[in-house]
Motif scaffolding. Structure first.
Motif, PDB file in Angstrom:
ATOM      1  N   GLN A  25       0.807  -1.216   0.000  1.00 32.84           N
ATOM      2  CA  GLN A  25       0.000   0.000   0.000  1.00 32.84           C
ATOM      3  C   GLN A  25       0.843   1.271   0.000  1.00 32.84           C
ATOM      4  N   ALA A  95     -10.200  10.764  -0.988  1.00 30.31           N
ATOM      5  CA  ALA A  95     -10.220   9.681  -1.976  1.00 30.31           C
ATOM      6  C   ALA A  95      -8.866   8.975  -2.000  1.00 30.31           C
ATOM      7  N   THR A  99      -8.187   5.066  -1.055  1.00 29.76           N
ATOM      8  CA  THR A  99      -7.544   4.195  -2.036  1.00 29.76           C
ATOM      9  C   THR A  99      -6.270   3.572  -1.496  1.00 29.76           C
ATOM     10  N   GLY A 103      -8.488   0.806   0.413  1.00 30.52           N
ATOM     11  CA  GLY A 103      -9.031   0.087  -0.742  1.00 30.52           C
ATOM     12  C   GLY A 103      -8.254  -1.127  -1.189  1.00 30.52           C
TER      13      GLY A 103
END
Length: 423
Positions: A25, A95, A99, A103
């Protein structure tokens, strides 16, 4: 630094999986990269800072991805893992945060379960996002409520009523001195009851009552739309007619839609979280509400629906109590808290337990749909019954005793039968 806490589940070494989450990530991929220098890692790579083992489980939360039963019983190890993401790597865009930090985690092959259970953000996020415009203080001021909860209801049936029929019910509720009324989250702008027609039918009743009594009932019209510009046009219809609140189905309009609206809004934003259950219902997967609600508060919701005691849906009472604490606990300062909206099958019978388990606070909205409009004496009697229940709760008087000289409450007790009445 941004800290995410993941509840990790895996058949093997949880520490190794935690390291993979941090790598995947941020800077890493499935092979070593020529540009992944120590200097770059020091600046933007995520890192595992704590691992707290939990009891293992015998069934994987994700299930068998290939539809086959395991050849033999297995143990799946679990732990709560804290991972820090440098602010330089993510920035303050929500966002990007969703993500990068949340996400992609769910696609990691070695995991058999993962749930994001906590998130701690640096102060830079407070400067980057507006937060609530009205929140609890503004909601209380606009409804004129002091020393008790805001008593609210929902126009029911949820679908099918034409504007004139909705207005007739609103008139009765307004005259009963309810504080708040809202459109159902499923009612947006269908042909038989467009938003513009509802506003034209309902707002004159609200404003006429305000002129006569000085009390302006807050009516929240549902302006949710996938098109932010349409949502803003509908916002203006409500605000220009003298309205002061809007229902937003936050999961449906998304971060961008809510952000666009909040920066231009003159209305109290009442958040309905329809769709959140998709993200959270499995205890080993998804997002905890403690994390989820921070995004929406930063974006600017003022009032947040969180179910209630004895709710008619799946959520247990303990989850509601935690959610109440979540939305009323500052992220950065008291101004970013939201008004908790107690809802889902409420009718007054749950008032005493709600009062006790939420810290004996009255800074909340108590929202009853069927618990008001299905009262045997009609919606106006339903409003009075809920107020009577809260009077008893605060005074420490059993509801049955208070009902002896409060007929509307007595009718509620007879109709709904107990704290789990499906209202």
């Amino acid at each position: 630094m941004i800290r995410l806490t993941y509840r990790v589940e895996a058949p093997g070494d949880v520490e190794r999986v935690a390291a993979k989450i941090a790598s995947d990530q941020s800077t890493g991929t499935f092979v070593a990269l020529p540009g992944e220098t120590p200097e770059l890692k020091a600046r933007v790579a995520a890192r595992v800072v704590a691992i707290r083992p939990l009891a293992p489980v015998g069934t994987p939360s994700f299930g068998d991805p290939h539809g086959q039963e395991p050849a033999r019983p297995r143990t799946f190890n679990r732990a709560d893992v804290d991972i820090d993401f440098p602010l330089d790597a993510v920035g303050t865009d929500l966002a990007a945060l969703m993500t990068i930090a949340i996400g992609g985690t769910y696609s990691i092959q070695q995991l058999t379960g993962v749930r994001v259970v906590d998130m701690v953000l640096p102060p830079a996020f407070a400067d980057a996002h507006p937060g609530p415009q009205f929140g609890t203080p503004g909601s209380l001021r606009l409804t004129g409520v002091e020393g008790r909860p805001i008593i609210g209801t929902i126009v029911k049936p949820a679908l099918g009523l034409r504007p004139a029929e909705s207005a007739a019910m609103v008139r009765e509720l307004v005259e009963a001195e309810v504080d708040f009324i809202k459109d159902d989250e499923k009612l947006m702008s269908p042909a038989y009851s467009s938003l513009a027609e509802r506003v034209r039918a309902i707002m004159p009743i609200v404003l006429d009552h305000e002129q006569k009594t000085g009390k302006k009932v807050m009516y929240a019209f549902n302006i949710s739309s996938a098109d932010p510009e349409q949502m803003l046009r509908d916002h203006d219809i409500v605000a220009d007619a003298g309205g002061n609140a809007a229902v937003i189905a936050i999961q449906s309009v998304g971060f961008g839609g809510l952000s666009f609206l909040r920066k231009r809004s003159r209305l109290v934003i009442h958040a309905h979280r329809a769709g959140w259950d998709l993200l959270t219902r499995h205890p080993g997967l998804g997002l905890g509400f403690k994390v989820y609600q921070q995004f929406w508060r930063l974006l600017g919701v003022d009032q947040f629906q969180i179910n209630g005691i004895g709710a008619k849906y799946w959520e247990p009472d303990g989850s509601f109590v935690s959610s109440f604490a979540d939305v009323t606990t500052p992220i950065f300062s008291p101004r970013d808290t939201a008004l908790p909206v107690v809802c889902s099958g409420q009718w007054g019978g749950q008032a005493p337990e709600t009062y006790e388990r939420t810290g004996r606070t009255l800074d909340l909205m108590y929202l009853c749909g069927g618990g008001v409009v299905s009262h045997p004496g009609g919606p106006a009697a339903g409003v009075r019954a809920v107020r009577q229940a809260w009077e008893a709760a605060v005074a420490g008087v059993p509801l049955a005793r208070h009902a002896e000289d409060h007929p509307e409450l007595a009718q509620s007790l007879a109709k709904f039968g107990g704290p789990s009445g499906d209202a």
